[in-house]
Design a protein around this motif. Structure first.
Motif, PDB file in Angstrom:
ATOM      1  N   GLY A 208       0.812  -1.206   0.000  1.00  0.00           N
ATOM      2  CA  GLY A 208       0.000   0.000   0.000  1.00  0.00           C
ATOM      3  C   GLY A 208       0.847   1.259   0.000  1.00  0.00           C
TER       4      GLY A 208
ATOM      5  N   TYR B 174      -2.792  -6.625   1.679  1.00  0.00           N
ATOM      6  CA  TYR B 174      -2.754  -5.201   1.361  1.00  0.00           C
ATOM      7  C   TYR B 174      -3.407  -4.435   2.496  1.00  0.00           C
ATOM      8  CZ  TYR B 174      -3.130  -1.027  -1.645  1.00  0.00           C
ATOM      9  OH  TYR B 174      -3.002   0.226  -2.200  1.00  0.00           O
TER      10      TYR B 174
ATOM     11  N   THR C 192      -4.348  -0.371   3.689  1.00  0.00           N
ATOM     12  CA  THR C 192      -4.368   1.061   3.400  1.00  0.00           C
ATOM     13  C   THR C 192      -5.397   1.738   4.298  1.00  0.00           C
ATOM     14  OG1 THR C 192      -4.383   2.706   1.627  1.00  0.00           O
ATOM     15  CG2 THR C 192      -6.078   1.005   1.538  1.00  0.00           C
TER      16      THR C 192
END
Length: 66
Positions: free
Chosen positions: A35, A57, A59
């Motif tokens: 990210g 991932y 974020t």
């Protein structure tokens, strides 16, 4: 999927998150590095992508997942 940062270690770029149901999941440096983030703070809301049951991932909740 969304969660809340439980812990984050800047040195290893890994940590843990609480899912909304209270489940704790770990993420490692490759998931963090995938990210655009430079650090996380406890209590931040994050978007998570899972691959094979692992976080792949991480974020902020205001950023879209890839």
């Amino acid at each position: 999927m969304q969660g809340t940062v439980r812990s984050f270690d800047e040195a290893t770029r890994s940590g843990t998150v609480f899912l909304d149901d209270g489940t704790v999941l770990e993420f490692d440096a490759p998931a963090f590095d995938a990210g655009p983030l430079r650090l996380l703070r406890t209590g931040q809301r994050v978007n998570l992508a899972l691959t094979g049951g692992r976080i792949s991932y991480v974020t902020l909740s205001t950023f879209p997942l890839p």
